[in-house]
Design a protein around this motif. Structure first.
Motif, mmCIF file in Angstrom:
data_model
loop_
_atom_site.group_PDB
_atom_site.id
_atom_site.type_symbol
_atom_site.label_atom_id
_atom_site.label_comp_id
_atom_site.label_asym_id
_atom_site.label_seq_id
_atom_site.Cartn_x
_atom_site.Cartn_y
_atom_site.Cartn_z
ATOM 1 N N MET A 1 60.753 38.138 -7.502
ATOM 2 C CA MET A 1 59.298 36.921 -8.373
ATOM 3 C C MET A 1 59.718 38.481 -9.899
ATOM 4 O O MET A 1 59.558 39.663 -9.088
ATOM 5 C CB MET A 1 58.314 37.187 -8.162
ATOM 6 N N LEU A 2 59.623 38.210 -10.668
ATOM 7 C CA LEU A 2 59.256 38.267 -12.158
ATOM 8 C C LEU A 2 57.836 38.277 -12.982
ATOM 9 O O LEU A 2 57.424 36.976 -12.975
ATOM 10 C CB LEU A 2 60.382 37.988 -12.863
ATOM 11 N N VAL A 3 56.915 39.511 -13.345
ATOM 12 C CA VAL A 3 55.400 39.232 -13.778
ATOM 13 C C VAL A 3 56.058 39.904 -15.083
ATOM 14 O O VAL A 3 56.574 40.623 -15.669
ATOM 15 C CB VAL A 3 54.321 40.715 -13.099
ATOM 16 N N ARG A 4 55.481 39.397 -15.822
ATOM 17 C CA ARG A 4 55.769 38.882 -16.883
ATOM 18 C C ARG A 4 53.489 39.318 -18.437
ATOM 19 O O ARG A 4 53.056 38.502 -17.785
ATOM 20 C CB ARG A 4 55.957 38.056 -18.231
ATOM 21 N N ILE A 5 53.881 41.168 -19.035
ATOM 22 C CA ILE A 5 52.474 40.751 -19.370
ATOM 23 C C ILE A 5 53.132 40.981 -21.128
ATOM 24 O O ILE A 5 54.043 41.647 -21.597
ATOM 25 C CB ILE A 5 51.661 42.086 -19.082
ATOM 26 N N TYR A 55 54.046 34.675 -13.984
ATOM 27 C CA TYR A 55 54.832 34.774 -12.914
ATOM 28 C C TYR A 55 56.079 34.156 -12.832
ATOM 29 O O TYR A 55 55.655 32.795 -13.188
ATOM 30 C CB TYR A 55 54.487 34.791 -11.740
ATOM 31 N N TRP A 56 57.185 34.401 -12.769
ATOM 32 C CA TRP A 56 58.414 34.294 -12.991
ATOM 33 C C TRP A 56 59.649 34.029 -12.092
ATOM 34 O O TRP A 56 59.532 34.904 -11.425
ATOM 35 C CB TRP A 56 58.730 34.064 -14.554
ATOM 36 N N SER A 90 58.500 43.128 -19.016
ATOM 37 C CA SER A 90 58.364 42.510 -17.699
ATOM 38 C C SER A 90 58.832 43.551 -16.396
ATOM 39 O O SER A 90 59.168 44.729 -16.413
ATOM 40 C CB SER A 90 59.802 42.153 -17.471
ATOM 41 N N VAL A 91 57.665 43.394 -15.695
ATOM 42 C CA VAL A 91 57.638 44.046 -14.684
ATOM 43 C C VAL A 91 57.893 43.180 -13.129
ATOM 44 O O VAL A 91 57.364 42.460 -13.246
ATOM 45 C CB VAL A 91 56.184 45.129 -14.339
ATOM 46 N N ASP A 92 57.764 44.779 -11.967
ATOM 47 C CA ASP A 92 58.316 43.956 -10.480
ATOM 48 C C ASP A 92 56.725 44.149 -10.076
ATOM 49 O O ASP A 92 56.273 45.993 -9.979
ATOM 50 C CB ASP A 92 59.243 45.413 -10.154
ATOM 51 N N LYS A 93 56.073 43.693 -8.913
ATOM 52 C CA LYS A 93 54.577 43.559 -8.593
ATOM 53 C C LYS A 93 55.172 44.611 -7.624
ATOM 54 O O LYS A 93 56.215 44.427 -6.230
ATOM 55 C CB LYS A 93 54.075 42.528 -7.963
#
Length: 98
Positions: A1-5, A55-56, A90-93
């Motif tokens: 999963m990719l988190v986008r802020i 979340y993507w 683009s971050v990793d949780k």
């Protein structure tokens, strides 16, 4: 999963228009293939600063959205509202506590 802020700094006069457009488009964004989650935040003390948090499934899903007609239409409306250059991460949780 990719988190986008994504951080958007808007001209104050455009905040109502931005919020109205987000309200109209939020379900289409959230239901775009590969999007698992979507939230919009507004800075408590700088009301012209907003953040989207999504979340993507993966980077490919995010890129498919970014290359879509949906995104291009939203971006065409939003871009003239900017007071400053947008920032995106683009971050990793790593951890999530409830």
């Amino acid at each position: 999963m990719l988190v986008r802020i994504v951080k958007l700094c808007l001209e104050s006069k455009h905040i109502p228009t931005f919020l109205e457009n987000f309200e109209q488009q939020k379900d289409s964004i959230r239901n775009f293939e590969g999007c698992q989650f979507l939230e919009l935040y507004q800075d408590k003390y700088h009301k012209n600063v907003v953040f989207t948090y999504s979340y993507w499934d993966n980077e490919e899903a995010l890129n498919n959205y970014r290359n879509s007609n949906l995104f291009k239409g939203i971006w065409a409306i939003t871009k003239p509202m900017f007071a400053d250059k947008p920032q995106a991460w683009s971050v990793d949780k790593l951890h999530s506590l409830k």
